[in-house]
Design an enzyme around this catalytic site. Structure first.
Site, PDB file in Angstrom:
ATOM      1  N   LYS A   1       0.860  -1.182   0.000  1.00  0.00           N
ATOM      2  CA  LYS A   1       0.000   0.000   0.000  1.00  0.00           C
ATOM      3  C   LYS A   1       0.895   1.230   0.000  1.00  0.00           C
ATOM      4  O   LYS A   1       1.929   1.252   0.683  1.00  0.00           O
ATOM      5  CB  LYS A   1      -0.910  -0.030   1.223  1.00  0.00           C
ATOM      6  CG  LYS A   1      -2.016   1.024   1.206  1.00  0.00           C
ATOM      7  CD  LYS A   1      -2.927   0.879   2.424  1.00  0.00           C
ATOM      8  CE  LYS A   1      -4.093   1.855   2.372  1.00  0.00           C
ATOM      9  NZ  LYS A   1      -5.020   1.703   3.506  1.00  0.00           N
TER      10      LYS A   1
ATOM     11  N   SER B   1     -10.135  -1.043   6.420  1.00  0.00           N
ATOM     12  CA  SER B   1      -9.523  -0.885   5.097  1.00  0.00           C
ATOM     13  C   SER B   1      -8.788  -2.090   4.545  1.00  0.00           C
ATOM     14  O   SER B   1      -8.366  -2.068   3.396  1.00  0.00           O
ATOM     15  CB  SER B   1      -8.563   0.292   5.106  1.00  0.00           C
ATOM     16  OG  SER B   1      -9.295   1.473   4.976  1.00  0.00           O
TER      17      SER B   1
ATOM     18  N   SER C   1      -9.944   1.427   2.277  1.00  0.00           N
ATOM     19  CA  SER C   1      -9.094   2.259   1.467  1.00  0.00           C
ATOM     20  C   SER C   1      -7.983   1.499   0.750  1.00  0.00           C
ATOM     21  O   SER C   1      -7.409   2.011  -0.214  1.00  0.00           O
ATOM     22  CB  SER C   1      -8.447   3.329   2.354  1.00  0.00           C
ATOM     23  OG  SER C   1      -7.588   2.737   3.302  1.00  0.00           O
TER      24      SER C   1
HETATM   25  N1  GLN Z   1     -13.460   3.444   5.587  1.00  0.00           N
HETATM   26  C1  GLN Z   1     -12.925   3.908   6.825  1.00  0.00           C
HETATM   27  C2  GLN Z   1     -12.567   5.369   6.705  1.00  0.00           C
HETATM   28  O1  GLN Z   1     -12.866   5.924   5.713  1.00  0.00           O
HETATM   29  C3  GLN Z   1     -11.748   3.080   7.223  1.00  0.00           C
HETATM   30  C4  GLN Z   1     -10.518   3.476   6.528  1.00  0.00           C
HETATM   31  C5  GLN Z   1      -9.320   2.675   6.945  1.00  0.00           C
HETATM   32  O2  GLN Z   1      -9.433   1.651   7.589  1.00  0.00           O
HETATM   33  N2  GLN Z   1      -8.160   3.217   6.618  1.00  0.00           N
HETATM   34  O3  GLN Z   1     -12.011   5.953   7.572  1.00  0.00           O
END
Ligand code: GLN
Length: 509
Positions: free
Chosen positions: A81, A195, A171
């Site tokens: 990532k 995410s 994400s």
């Molecule tokens: N979807 C969640 C957010 O937008 C989690 C994101 C994540 O785990 N980085 O914060």
């Protein structure tokens, strides 16, 4: 075995084939780079590092030729990532603000190749490299890991290989796509509120959010430091176990990393799960769950029962507060963490009117995307004098209740089984203009993050094709107490034997 075919195999088989000399590391890495090139349109990678990767692969092959013992991931291509720092390799966190400055304009260069190049590697990167893994590229994501669809990337969205008109989730969308489309057999993502688990669920891959503290965060561009954890994606459970074993452990460079011994997660794959008590939380099957998801998860639960598990209905009453609590804690922490991107120290700078304050605001105004700005504003608000007690402090207290809720449940059961996402992959564009709908998609993954416990998503029976969509993956989420990853791997592995990994159809993009 043909080179193209090798990438259909799981991590441990690829490593084994290289160790036995059935295929060379260079051939495997070339096959991976080739696949990435051919599937550019999926948007899985922001940048690739072919020369660097082939160089590492040549080293692996040379070490083998000399008869040296190889690392557990020797020659295995892996995607990282983007916010996971890799020395001298572009690291943008999919944000304009971390692309190189064109100091005379207000518009940053939109090219991830020109991204910030960190002078050091994250601990996870170094550990992977020590094990012989070959970093082939950096994966697409939502900007600063904020989002659930990968559409908040400053560059381009990632597309779901099962249906390229749909999101792979976020994400860590790019990391999930890279594995689902077999561009690489494994990748790393980060999970702050889902995410890793949500994109794993939406792409039919295995994704693990380790216990908070299990994996060092040193060298991960921070979003919300009390929640962020790095974890693996892989095509199968054993592959994910091998990668987690490689990256886990205490690190002097991260004070929040835990001094807890790292067990052999791979050995947990294959252990009997007879008698395992599996909690089924009623709150995870309430309104909002899509019927096809509920059907598949209920079937998965019966499968666990037929494998000898004992199912027990449980309650996790705090679940309904998860979205509100998380979006206070995470935004507060991000408003503080992202203060460092000021146009002075990193990447992009917009000159403003010549004084410092206007340099800051011009840089941050042009450098951050809309969702990131929204969160910085929310976070600044909940931390501000007069509102701190009402929002931030209150949310921290509610967070303790999440932990207690799970503690009480784990007095009764060994693991908890539930959906990872309330729906299958949704359409690109469907929720971009409705942040609340996007936040609500995280409802099943946020509680484990708030409590800091271990969780993973393993593919269960997909939603069958309908007139509206082709077959789409669904993930079974397994949650366990802190540092119970072994138990989760045993359960997920046993389940996977009844529901083997599937590959998406040849992509049409
Ligand atoms: N979807 C969640 C957010 O937008 C989690 C994101 C994540 O785990 N980085 O914060």
């Amino acid at each position: 075995m043909s080179f193209a075919e090798i990438l259909q195999r799981p991590v441990w088989q690829i490593a084994d084939a290289i160790a036995k000399g059935q295929v060379s590391a260079v051939e495997v890495v070339k096959a991976s780079l080739d696949n990435i090139e051919r599937h550019r349109a999926l948007g899985a990678f922001l940048t690739t590092q072919p020369e660097r990767a082939l160089h590492v692969a040549e080293h692996v092959d040379a070490a083998r030729a000399r008869g040296e013992a190889l690392g557990t991931l020797a020659g295995v291509p892996i995607g990282l990532k983007d916010p996971i720092c890799t020395k001298d390799v572009p690291t943008t966190a999919a944000s304009k603000i971390l692309t190189t400055a064109r100091r005379s304009t207000t518009d940053p260069e939109l090219d991830p190749e020109r991204g910030f190049r960190p002078p050091y590697s994250a601990t996870v990167t170094s550990k992977l490299e020590q094990a012989g893994a070959v970093v082939v590229g950096k994966c697409n994501m939502d900007e600063f890991a904020m989002g659930s669809s990968n559409e908040n990337s400053a560059f381009f969205p990632a597309k779901n290989p099962w249906d390229p008109t749909r999101t792979p989730g976020g994400s860590s969308g790019g990391s999930a796509v890279a594995v689902a489309a077999r561009l690489v057999p494994c990748s790393l993502g980060s999970d702050t509120g889902g995410s890793i688990r949500q994109p794993a669920s939406l792409t039919g891959t295995v994704g693990v959010k380790p216990t908070y503290g299990r994996v060092s965060r040193y060298g991960l561009v921070a979003f919300a430091s009390s929640l962020d954890q790095i974890g693996p994606f892989a095509t199968d459970v054993r592959g994910a176990a091998r990668v987690l074993k490689t990256i886990a452990g205490a690190d002097a460079k991260d004070a929040t990393s835990a001094r807890v011994e790292v067990p052999d997660y791979e050995a947990a794959c294959g252990k009997s799960i007879k008698g395992l008590k599996v909690g089924v939380p009623e709150e995870y099957f309430s309104e909002g769950i899509a019927p096809e998801v509920e059907k598949s998860i209920r079937e998965a639960l019966s499968t666990l029962q037929s494998l000898g598990c004992e199912l027990r209905p449980i309650h996790l009453k705090t679940t309904r507060y998860a979205v509100a609590t998380y979006y206070i804690v995470a935004t507060a922490e991000c408003s503080s963490n992202l203060a460092r991107f000021d146009g002075v120290r990193f990447g992009f700078r917009a000159p403003g009117k010549g004084d410092l304050a206007s340099l800051y605001s011009a840089t941050r105004g042009a450098g951050f995307g809309a969702e990131v700005k929204r969160r910085i504003m929310l976070g600044t608000y909940v931390l501000s004098a007069g509102y701190y007690d009402a929002y931030y402090l209150h949310a921290q207290r509610v967070r303790t209740l999440f932990k207690r809720d799970f503690d009480a449940a784990f007095q009764e059961v060994d693991v908890i089984a539930a959906p990872a996402s309330p729906t299958v992959a949704f359409k690109l564009g469907e929720k971009v203009n409705d942040p609340l709908a996007m936040y609500l998609a995280d409802v099943y993954t946020l509680p484990a993050s708030l409590a800091g416990i271990a969780a993973l998503s393993v593919p269960c029976k997909p939603a069958p094709a309908t007139v509206n969509h082709p077959e789409l993956p669904i993930g079974l989420q397994l949650m366990g107490p802190a540092f119970s990853e072994e138990k989760l791997f045993s359960a997920a592995w046993a389940f996977e034997q009844t529901c083997p990994p599937r590959t998406p159809p040849p992509t049409t993009v």
